[in-house]
Scaffold this motif. Structure first.
Motif, mmCIF file in Angstrom:
data_model
loop_
_atom_site.group_PDB
_atom_site.id
_atom_site.type_symbol
_atom_site.label_atom_id
_atom_site.label_comp_id
_atom_site.label_asym_id
_atom_site.label_seq_id
_atom_site.Cartn_x
_atom_site.Cartn_y
_atom_site.Cartn_z
ATOM 1 N N ALA A 252 0.843 -1.162 0.016
ATOM 2 C CA ALA A 252 0.028 0.154 0.009
ATOM 3 C C ALA A 252 0.790 1.111 -0.114
ATOM 4 C CB ALA A 252 -0.778 -0.050 1.025
ATOM 5 N N PRO A 253 0.565 2.154 -0.988
ATOM 6 C CA PRO A 253 1.375 3.285 -1.011
ATOM 7 C C PRO A 253 1.428 4.231 0.311
ATOM 8 C CG PRO A 253 -0.138 3.183 -3.093
ATOM 9 C CD PRO A 253 -0.381 2.282 -1.931
ATOM 10 N N GLU A 254 2.555 4.455 0.840
ATOM 11 C CA GLU A 254 2.757 5.311 1.846
ATOM 12 C C GLU A 254 2.269 6.770 2.017
ATOM 13 O OE1 GLU A 254 6.699 4.819 3.315
ATOM 14 O OE2 GLU A 254 6.465 2.798 3.655
ATOM 15 N N PHE A 255 1.744 7.411 2.970
ATOM 16 C CA PHE A 255 1.398 8.699 3.077
ATOM 17 C C PHE A 255 1.352 9.158 4.400
ATOM 18 C CE2 PHE A 255 -2.675 6.514 2.814
ATOM 19 C CZ PHE A 255 -3.256 7.119 3.799
ATOM 20 N N GLU A 256 1.457 10.445 4.752
ATOM 21 C CA GLU A 256 1.156 11.049 6.035
ATOM 22 C C GLU A 256 0.113 12.055 5.661
ATOM 23 O OE1 GLU A 256 4.359 12.559 8.789
ATOM 24 O OE2 GLU A 256 5.558 11.038 7.530
ATOM 25 N N ALA A 257 -1.105 12.212 6.648
ATOM 26 C CA ALA A 257 -2.173 13.081 6.371
ATOM 27 C C ALA A 257 -2.777 13.286 7.592
ATOM 28 C CB ALA A 257 -3.006 12.641 5.437
ATOM 29 N N GLN A 258 -3.455 14.700 7.423
ATOM 30 C CA GLN A 258 -4.214 15.323 8.632
ATOM 31 C C GLN A 258 -5.655 14.683 8.287
ATOM 32 O OE1 GLN A 258 -5.173 19.436 8.446
ATOM 33 N NE2 GLN A 258 -5.664 19.565 10.903
ATOM 34 N N THR A 259 -6.143 14.151 9.308
ATOM 35 C CA THR A 259 -7.595 13.470 9.496
ATOM 36 C C THR A 259 -8.382 14.349 10.525
ATOM 37 O OG1 THR A 259 -7.285 11.771 11.128
ATOM 38 C CG2 THR A 259 -6.392 11.297 9.015
ATOM 39 N N THR A 260 -9.639 13.774 10.570
ATOM 40 C CA THR A 260 -10.669 14.182 11.897
ATOM 41 C C THR A 260 -10.037 13.697 13.093
ATOM 42 O OG1 THR A 260 -12.069 12.587 10.968
ATOM 43 C CG2 THR A 260 -12.475 14.752 10.157
ATOM 44 N N ASN A 261 -9.261 12.656 13.002
ATOM 45 C CA ASN A 261 -8.718 12.144 14.250
ATOM 46 C C ASN A 261 -7.367 12.510 14.712
ATOM 47 O OD1 ASN A 261 -11.425 11.062 14.703
ATOM 48 N ND2 ASN A 261 -10.639 8.995 14.581
ATOM 49 N N GLY A 262 -6.692 13.571 13.683
ATOM 50 C CA GLY A 262 -5.475 13.964 13.974
ATOM 51 C C GLY A 262 -4.588 13.341 12.978
ATOM 52 N N GLN A 263 -3.214 13.436 13.021
ATOM 53 C CA GLN A 263 -2.364 13.075 11.958
ATOM 54 C C GLN A 263 -2.098 11.601 11.974
ATOM 55 O OE1 GLN A 263 -1.350 15.778 10.320
ATOM 56 N NE2 GLN A 263 0.088 15.047 9.091
ATOM 57 N N VAL A 264 -2.072 11.202 10.775
ATOM 58 C CA VAL A 264 -2.002 9.786 10.565
ATOM 59 C C VAL A 264 -0.740 9.486 9.600
ATOM 60 C CG1 VAL A 264 -3.537 9.491 8.556
ATOM 61 C CG2 VAL A 264 -3.263 7.445 9.839
ATOM 62 N N LYS A 265 -0.060 8.313 9.885
ATOM 63 C CA LYS A 265 1.032 7.915 8.982
ATOM 64 C C LYS A 265 0.829 6.498 8.716
ATOM 65 C CE LYS A 265 6.180 7.387 8.979
ATOM 66 N NZ LYS A 265 7.408 7.305 9.597
ATOM 67 N N PHE A 266 0.544 6.464 7.285
ATOM 68 C CA PHE A 266 0.004 5.044 6.766
ATOM 69 C C PHE A 266 0.850 4.298 5.851
ATOM 70 C CE2 PHE A 266 -2.904 2.268 3.917
ATOM 71 C CZ PHE A 266 -3.260 1.822 5.039
ATOM 72 N N PRO A 267 0.920 3.092 6.192
ATOM 73 C CA PRO A 267 0.393 2.163 6.879
ATOM 74 C C PRO A 267 0.851 1.955 8.287
ATOM 75 C CG PRO A 267 1.761 0.870 5.353
ATOM 76 C CD PRO A 267 1.821 2.444 4.909
#
Length: 234
Positions: free
Chosen positions: A24-39
């Motif tokens: 799965a392509p990696e990304f960091e993003a802002q979400t409604t639950n705070g910052q997420v680093k995926f996966p």
């Protein structure tokens, strides 16, 4: 004076689309639950990453309400939900608040969306996952669904047009089928539901096919043919 001819064009990188079996392509993003680093933040868990065209749209609202009411069912399957659209975090928050405070749908009201929703104004995540399809819209993500296993591998991809809402029961069924496959190394037949018989893989050699000729129905497995054998789910 001669006219110069320039056979030049501006290169635009094509939209990418991870395939089944890819990381799965990696990304960091802002979400409604705070910052997420995926996966990375979801290591050890299954994930359903899904996009929707836009906040404050009718079909998307019904989908979010339905997903939210099923969130505990997914958690029991060691699965987390993550939504995404090409909207700002402020828009997401306002929309989720509107759903909780004012929307009544099929007997449901006061539904709180607890799973994170990614703000993707720059379309960075949408482009990595091929969620933007110009034939449908240049500014709205199609209804994409990626089921990703605990090792961060894409196991299934579903795409729906903007006009058709998804069947959340089918998404859950597909997830369960994938989990059975990873756990027991078996396949699932058409219209399979949890608890139904599963399929033993077909033999890959002539000798293996010949061996199947002496297999018998034994209460656990049913021999339909040398290439089609079903058995009880463990």
């Amino acid at each position: 004076m001669t006219e110069e001819y320039c056979d030049c064009w501006e290169y635009e990188e094509p939209a990418s689309l991870p395939l089944i079996g890819d990381e799965a392509p990696e990304f960091e993003a802002q979400t409604t639950n705070g910052q997420v680093k995926f996966p990375a933040d979801y290591k050890g868990k299954w994930v359903i990453l899904f996009s929707h065209p836009a906040d404050f749209t009718p079909v998307c609202t019904t989908e979010f309400i339905t997903f939210a009411t099923m969130e505990d069912e997914f958690k029991k399957l060691n699965t987390e939900l993550i939504g995404l659209s090409i909207d700002s975090i402020t828009s997401h928050i306002a929309w989720l608040k509107e759903i909780k405070d004012n929307i009544k749908y099929q007997g449901l009201e006061g539904v709180e969306i607890k799973f994170p929703v990614i703000a993707d104004i720059k379309m960075e995540v949408a482009k990595k996952y091929g969620m933007l399809q110009p034939g449908a819209s240049d500014t709205k993500a199609v209804r994409a669904v990626f089921i990703i296993n605990p090792k961060g591998i894409v196991k299934a991809i579903l795409y729906y047009p903007l006009s058709a809402g998804r069947n959340m029961g089918e998404i859950k069924r597909l997830l369960q089928a994938l989990q059975v496959n990873e756990k027991d190394g078996v396949s699932t037949p058409a219209n399979w539901m949890p608890g139904d018989d599963v399929v033993i893989g077909a033999p890959e050699t002539f000798a293996g096919a010949q061996e199947r000729d002496i297999w018998m129905n034994d209460g656990d497995k049913t021999v339909h043919s040398w290439f089609l054998v079903t058995k009880k789910q463990k």
